[in-house]
Design a protein around this motif. Structure first.
Motif, mmCIF file in Angstrom:
data_model
loop_
_atom_site.group_PDB
_atom_site.id
_atom_site.type_symbol
_atom_site.label_atom_id
_atom_site.label_comp_id
_atom_site.label_asym_id
_atom_site.label_seq_id
_atom_site.Cartn_x
_atom_site.Cartn_y
_atom_site.Cartn_z
ATOM 1 N N LEU A 142 0.826 -1.210 0.000
ATOM 2 C CA LEU A 142 0.000 0.000 0.000
ATOM 3 C C LEU A 142 0.861 1.261 0.000
ATOM 4 O O LEU A 142 0.632 2.173 -0.786
ATOM 5 C CB LEU A 142 -0.943 -0.003 1.206
ATOM 6 C CG LEU A 142 -1.911 1.165 1.303
ATOM 7 C CD1 LEU A 142 -2.935 1.125 0.176
ATOM 8 C CD2 LEU A 142 -2.615 1.156 2.652
ATOM 9 N N VAL A 143 1.864 1.315 0.870
ATOM 10 C CA VAL A 143 2.683 2.527 0.973
ATOM 11 C C VAL A 143 3.567 2.734 -0.261
ATOM 12 O O VAL A 143 4.010 3.851 -0.513
ATOM 13 C CB VAL A 143 3.549 2.561 2.260
ATOM 14 C CG1 VAL A 143 2.665 2.568 3.492
ATOM 15 C CG2 VAL A 143 4.558 1.429 2.292
ATOM 16 N N ARG A 144 3.798 1.697 -1.042
ATOM 17 C CA ARG A 144 4.656 1.798 -2.229
ATOM 18 C C ARG A 144 3.891 2.149 -3.500
ATOM 19 O O ARG A 144 4.494 2.264 -4.575
ATOM 20 C CB ARG A 144 5.417 0.494 -2.439
ATOM 21 C CG ARG A 144 6.556 0.315 -1.451
ATOM 22 C CD ARG A 144 7.285 -1.011 -1.658
ATOM 23 N NE ARG A 144 8.440 -1.111 -0.788
ATOM 24 C CZ ARG A 144 8.391 -1.444 0.494
ATOM 25 N NH1 ARG A 144 7.227 -1.689 1.067
ATOM 26 N NH2 ARG A 144 9.486 -1.511 1.223
ATOM 27 N N GLU B 281 11.257 8.012 -0.103
ATOM 28 C CA GLU B 281 10.406 8.257 -1.257
ATOM 29 C C GLU B 281 8.926 8.185 -0.887
ATOM 30 O O GLU B 281 8.125 8.975 -1.354
ATOM 31 C CB GLU B 281 10.728 7.213 -2.325
ATOM 32 C CG GLU B 281 9.959 7.394 -3.596
ATOM 33 C CD GLU B 281 10.336 6.359 -4.630
ATOM 34 O OE1 GLU B 281 9.441 5.940 -5.363
ATOM 35 O OE2 GLU B 281 11.511 5.981 -4.712
ATOM 36 N N HIS B 282 8.577 7.223 -0.066
ATOM 37 C CA HIS B 282 7.166 7.028 0.284
ATOM 38 C C HIS B 282 7.013 6.903 1.799
ATOM 39 O O HIS B 282 7.986 6.732 2.531
ATOM 40 C CB HIS B 282 6.593 5.789 -0.410
ATOM 41 C CG HIS B 282 7.358 4.526 -0.124
ATOM 42 N ND1 HIS B 282 7.257 3.854 1.065
ATOM 43 C CD2 HIS B 282 8.250 3.833 -0.858
ATOM 44 C CE1 HIS B 282 8.037 2.799 1.041
ATOM 45 N NE2 HIS B 282 8.664 2.761 -0.109
ATOM 46 N N LEU B 283 5.784 6.984 2.230
ATOM 47 C CA LEU B 283 5.434 6.806 3.633
ATOM 48 C C LEU B 283 5.990 5.465 4.101
ATOM 49 O O LEU B 283 5.883 4.461 3.387
ATOM 50 C CB LEU B 283 3.907 6.802 3.737
ATOM 51 C CG LEU B 283 3.246 6.771 5.099
ATOM 52 C CD1 LEU B 283 3.473 8.099 5.804
ATOM 53 C CD2 LEU B 283 1.759 6.526 4.929
ATOM 54 N N SER B 284 6.584 5.424 5.270
ATOM 55 C CA SER B 284 7.138 4.161 5.758
ATOM 56 C C SER B 284 6.018 3.270 6.305
ATOM 57 O O SER B 284 4.947 3.759 6.677
ATOM 58 C CB SER B 284 8.171 4.417 6.856
ATOM 59 O OG SER B 284 7.533 4.857 8.041
ATOM 60 N N GLU B 285 6.287 1.996 6.348
ATOM 61 C CA GLU B 285 5.318 1.056 6.917
ATOM 62 C C GLU B 285 5.083 1.369 8.392
ATOM 63 O O GLU B 285 3.967 1.240 8.893
ATOM 64 C CB GLU B 285 5.808 -0.379 6.742
ATOM 65 C CG GLU B 285 5.844 -0.821 5.296
ATOM 66 C CD GLU B 285 6.529 -2.161 5.131
ATOM 67 O OE1 GLU B 285 6.106 -3.125 5.802
ATOM 68 O OE2 GLU B 285 7.479 -2.225 4.336
ATOM 69 N N ARG B 286 6.134 1.771 9.067
ATOM 70 C CA ARG B 286 6.023 2.111 10.491
ATOM 71 C C ARG B 286 5.120 3.325 10.694
ATOM 72 O O ARG B 286 4.289 3.347 11.599
ATOM 73 C CB ARG B 286 7.417 2.382 11.070
ATOM 74 C CG ARG B 286 7.403 2.726 12.537
ATOM 75 C CD ARG B 286 7.009 1.505 13.390
ATOM 76 N NE ARG B 286 6.770 1.947 14.741
ATOM 77 C CZ ARG B 286 5.623 1.804 15.385
ATOM 78 N NH1 ARG B 286 4.610 1.208 14.818
ATOM 79 N NH2 ARG B 286 5.483 2.234 16.610
#
Length: 146
Positions: free
Chosen positions: A24-26, A89-94
């Protein structure tokens, strides 16, 4: 959440897509948006399995995504949920996990009982309750075994 267009788009897409947090975040804008409008369906290759998975984007999710994308001026090659930290680059999973736990607390639920994977299972659970079709759930989640 009404004040945060990113969070609304994120939770809506998490439920519609049934994607794992890492996938999702990628997502990129081009995965969900083309020709000035949100796609009805999207397909991505899952990181964990390497298999493609397709999902429908509902009208509610499409609206929240369009507001988010246009409000941020995102381009097709941009990350759909960019990090606020320039080194990523994108929102982290954490960070996605922290956002979900914040939503859970806001609505008065116990955060120890919910997480990002809860959103992945939401739509699949609703479909199973309505149809009783376990094979459909297997396909929706991209699982190889029931």
């Amino acid at each position: 959440m009404k004040e945060s267009h990113r969070d609304l788009a994120l939770v809506n897409l998490a439920i519609d897509s049934k994607l794992r947090g890492c996938d999702l975040v990628r997502l990129r804008v081009e995965d969900v948006y083309a020709g000035g409008s949100i796609r009805d369906r999207a397909m991505i290759v899952q990181k964990k399995t390497g298999r493609p998975v397709q999902f429908e984007i509902t009208a509610t999710t499409a609206t929240s995504l369009k507001v988010w994308i246009n409000g941020q001026g995102l381009k097709s090659e941009d990350s759909l949920f960019p990090s606020r930290i320039s080194t990523r680059e994108h929102l982290s999973e954490r960070q996605y996990n922290r956002i979900v736990l914040g939503w859970v607390e806001e609505i008065g639920l116990d955060p120890s009982n919910y997480g990002t994977h809860s959103l992945r299972r939401t739509k699949a659970t609703q479909i199973y309750c309505k149809t009783g079709n376990l094979r459909a759930v297997q396909l929706l989640l991209g699982h190889t075994k029931i």
